[in-house]
Design an enzyme around this catalytic site. Structure first.
Site, PDB file in Angstrom:
ATOM      1  N   GLY A  23      60.261  25.464 115.416  1.00 39.26           N
ATOM      2  CA  GLY A  23      59.879  26.242 114.247  1.00 39.26           C
ATOM      3  C   GLY A  23      59.068  25.441 113.238  1.00 39.26           C
ATOM      4  N   GLY A  25      58.254  26.440 110.091  1.00 41.35           N
ATOM      5  CA  GLY A  25      58.407  27.021 108.751  1.00 41.35           C
ATOM      6  C   GLY A  25      58.630  25.936 107.704  1.00 41.35           C
ATOM      7  N   GLU A 184      58.273  43.170  95.077  1.00 39.30           N
ATOM      8  CA  GLU A 184      56.896  42.735  94.864  1.00 39.30           C
ATOM      9  C   GLU A 184      55.912  43.674  95.549  1.00 39.30           C
ATOM     10  OE1 GLU A 184      57.657  38.079  93.800  1.00 39.30           O
ATOM     11  OE2 GLU A 184      56.988  38.490  95.827  1.00 39.30           O
TER      12      GLU A 184
END
Lengths: 448, 448
Positions: A23, A25, A184
């Protein structure tokens, strides 16, 4: 392109201990940046060739930013001389075997000395396959682009139907989940309704466009403070977002969303921001997993293995302060990645490890122009213009790379002064493959 | 999304004469900008909701720019008060009937008083369906994004195979056609091979990467002057582009490209920039069409109809100076669109029409950093740094919209100083649908 059988990982043999990071991220990249390549061979697997700055993904969906502004190629990030023994592979991991110390990928297996699982989360549909099939998730770049195309196509079609009911369904947008993404997104859509869409579609009445935000808890932005929730509720009201608190979407068939109390909302667009589940990997014992996340100790070690780690959203570190684990935002992942980058050399050299202590840097959410909320450490809560400026500053500074900062800043400055979302392009009139009705129509647009 | 049967065009009834423009390219937008909305109702159909600045499309393919930088939403362009009776519809046109004065679309028919066909061109595979199936065209935004993903995936895979022959096929890029698109793409790939790719893929030997440019004529850039061709040939040589002039690719099966002389080149990527054909529309009499383009007189009137026009690449206006029609670049389309915008009011008011006279503003092509060629009116030919500066200036100024100018300039400035192509993202690991082998592999990357 070759078949998986024709490929192999081609990771160089090494005498150094090998760290495999699954990963790219926030956790994965902050770990990889800290790991000294003189001591370790570092291997990273991801199914994307870029690191995404996911807090701004919703702006890709609402035509405010392009993907390149919020994504940084992983090879660019680790291409410098500082990382001579870093190896990225764009490949899917099938599973791990912590006993034989092997990671299995679609193109072959590889052994490790240290394994770090940093796979983050995926959308959680709570077992509702119908919602999974028909709703729009917002976790990845292609999903944001799909959603952008969907939103714009809805107005193109609303403009081309004489059936009032169908038009209303095209102009109803249901967002499930009032966490940061849902809030948002709702705020951003509401601003488009005010400033951009009426000019683009003079034939439509935007009094008819409904943005319906559904939240199971009794307040919006449940992870933030009560003050922030109240302010956000007020801002969203000012922007005419229709909030339904304390309820759930129990079904959605692509046409009608049914709420828990039986209310039915006709909509062509249901955006699923209601929950996430850990993106687990096969091979860990069941005892290491709780509530879909991997149990780790204060060093992020997976219970039962001293050379297997989990960091970020996928990790479940129970502490007295965070009995349900740390919040699923960027900061815990970043901090755990950085700490593990220091702890792995210590482990290698037989030194004591430092335990993880979460340093809360506060939370921010933006609802619209001059409208944002901030919870800062020290019980400091504020909103309005000041929070909005802080939000802009923090997010620009947090972007990886000078080019991204420059391009995002240019786009935001342009948008601030012109009230225009610049990138209203329907690049790919594709939608979710499950929905055959949609595809059939779209096919008629396709080039010969 | 709704079915075509559920939609209708919803164009308001009007007492003004209605102009229907098919296509939002250079011709269409320049016409629509000039047409006075007090005299005409203006209807535009396109299958994309944006106008593309196609001369820069190759930079989207080579990860230098994002689509939003070169595309401008049509509704944004015509959303101001200046165009109160302009109506855009995102819809596919099925055909026209010039006798009954009707345009047929997938969602219904509509009558016109004046019809303008501005559909431009599509790739011409000269009847070779196999090449059409396996090659990568570069005419539209999604195609540029597909090609970008393909190029980057080739290196990801080359890095993961131990088979030398397969690796070579992944690192061979065959570009068919040395017109502006082919030449600029070859130059751009060659610069990436020098500055970006070796850092991204330290495990690959970029001496092995071949960029093979195949051209049927005996020189590169055949539409430009002999001087420009020579300079371009020299620049491409300096950049180690392998040019094969006076030959053709006679077949390509996805693995092997076969040239006219029998030479075989193994490649996973064949880019088709060899030719275009007019994007014709059903319904015009055969006598109005020659060599795939629509015959028009000096007022862009289609032969046989005084209220049907064709402008830009699709129009074939034979003149003593241009017996084969005007060059297939932006300028004739822009100039014809502007002129027709003045001629339609004249026609309406019974005034004499002005004939089209092409004003050659010159041609430019960029091969790489500090390497460009220019043919300017007055037999002025030059190359090198000066032509490169002129190219940059002309292309930034020609972009529609301040935001695009700003973002493109930021990207280019960044690239100039860092030698980095910023947007090396594999957003959609999709490739041409014809090629099932490719898809099968890709599917293994897809999210669950």
């Amino acid at each position: 392109m070759l078949e998986p059988e024709q490929l192999s990982l081609n990771i160089p043999d090494t005498t150094k201990p090998r760290v495999i990071i699954i990963g790219g991220g926030f956790g994965g990249i902050n770990l990889a940046k800290k790991l000294p390549n003189k001591d370790f061979q570092v291997v990273m697997f991801d199914r994307q060739n870029y690191h995404g700055f996911w807090p701004l993904l919703y702006q890709v969906a609402t035509a405010g930013l392009e993907p390149d502004s919020i994504a940084e190629p992983l090879r660019k990030m680790f291409g410098s001389d500082k990382y001579p023994d870093f190896h990225f592979r764009l490949v899917k991991v099938n599973g791990v075997d912590p006993v034989t110390r092997v990671v299995a990928t679609v193109i072959g297996d590889i052994s490790y000395d240290y394994l770090v699982i940093a796979t983050g989360t995926k959308p959680n549909y709570f077992g509702n396959d119908q919602i999974k099939k028909f709703s729009f998730p917002l976790k990845q770049v292609p999903e944001a682009l799909n959603l952008r195309s969907q939103i714009l196509q809805c107005f193109e079609q609303a403009n081309m139907t004489k059936d009032a009911e169908m038009r209303q369904a095209l102009m109803n947008f249901v967002i499930v989940g009032a966490g940061p993404t849902g809030v948002e997104l709702a705020g951003s859509l509401a601003e488009m309704r005010r400033h951009v869409l009426p000019t683009d579609y003079p034939g439509l009445d935007f009094g008819q466009m409904n943005i319906i935000l559904v939240e199971g808890m009794d307040r919006v932005l449940p992870p933030m403070s009560a003050e922030a929730s109240e302010k956000t509720y007020k801002y969203l009201k000012e922007l005419d977002v229709d909030m339904r608190l304390g309820t759930l979407v129990s079904s959605y068939d692509g046409d009608v969303a049914t709420l828990k109390d039986g209310e039915q909302i006709k909509t062509n667009t249901l955006i699923w921001a209601a929950g996430v589940a850990g993106a687990l990997i096969d091979g860990l014992p069941e005892t290491s997993v709780e509530r879909g996340r991997i149990l780790v100790n204060e060093y992020n070690q997976v219970l039962g293995f001293d050379n297997v780690f989990a960091i970020g959203d996928i990790a479940f570190m129970k502490t007295p302060e965070f009995p349900k684990g740390h919040p699923g935002v960027a900061q815990p992942a970043i901090q755990q990645g950085k700490l593990l980058g220091k702890n792995l050399p210590r482990l290698l050299h037989g030194e004591p490890l430092a335990p993880f202590k979460y340093k809360d840097k506060g939370s921010l959410a933006i609802i619209g122009r001059n409208r944002a909320v901030a919870d800062l450490p020290g019980n400091l809560h504020f909103g309005g213009f000041l929070a909005w400026v802080v939000w802009l500053f923090v997010h620009v500074m947090a972007l990886v790379g000078f080019r991204n900062k420059l391009v995002v800043l240019s786009n935001w400055a342009y948008r601030f002064f012109t009230y225009e979302n610049g990138t209203r392009l329907i690049i790919r009139p594709f939608v979710r493959s499950g929905d055959r009705v949609r595809r059939r129509f779209i096919d008629k647009y396709e080039a010969d």
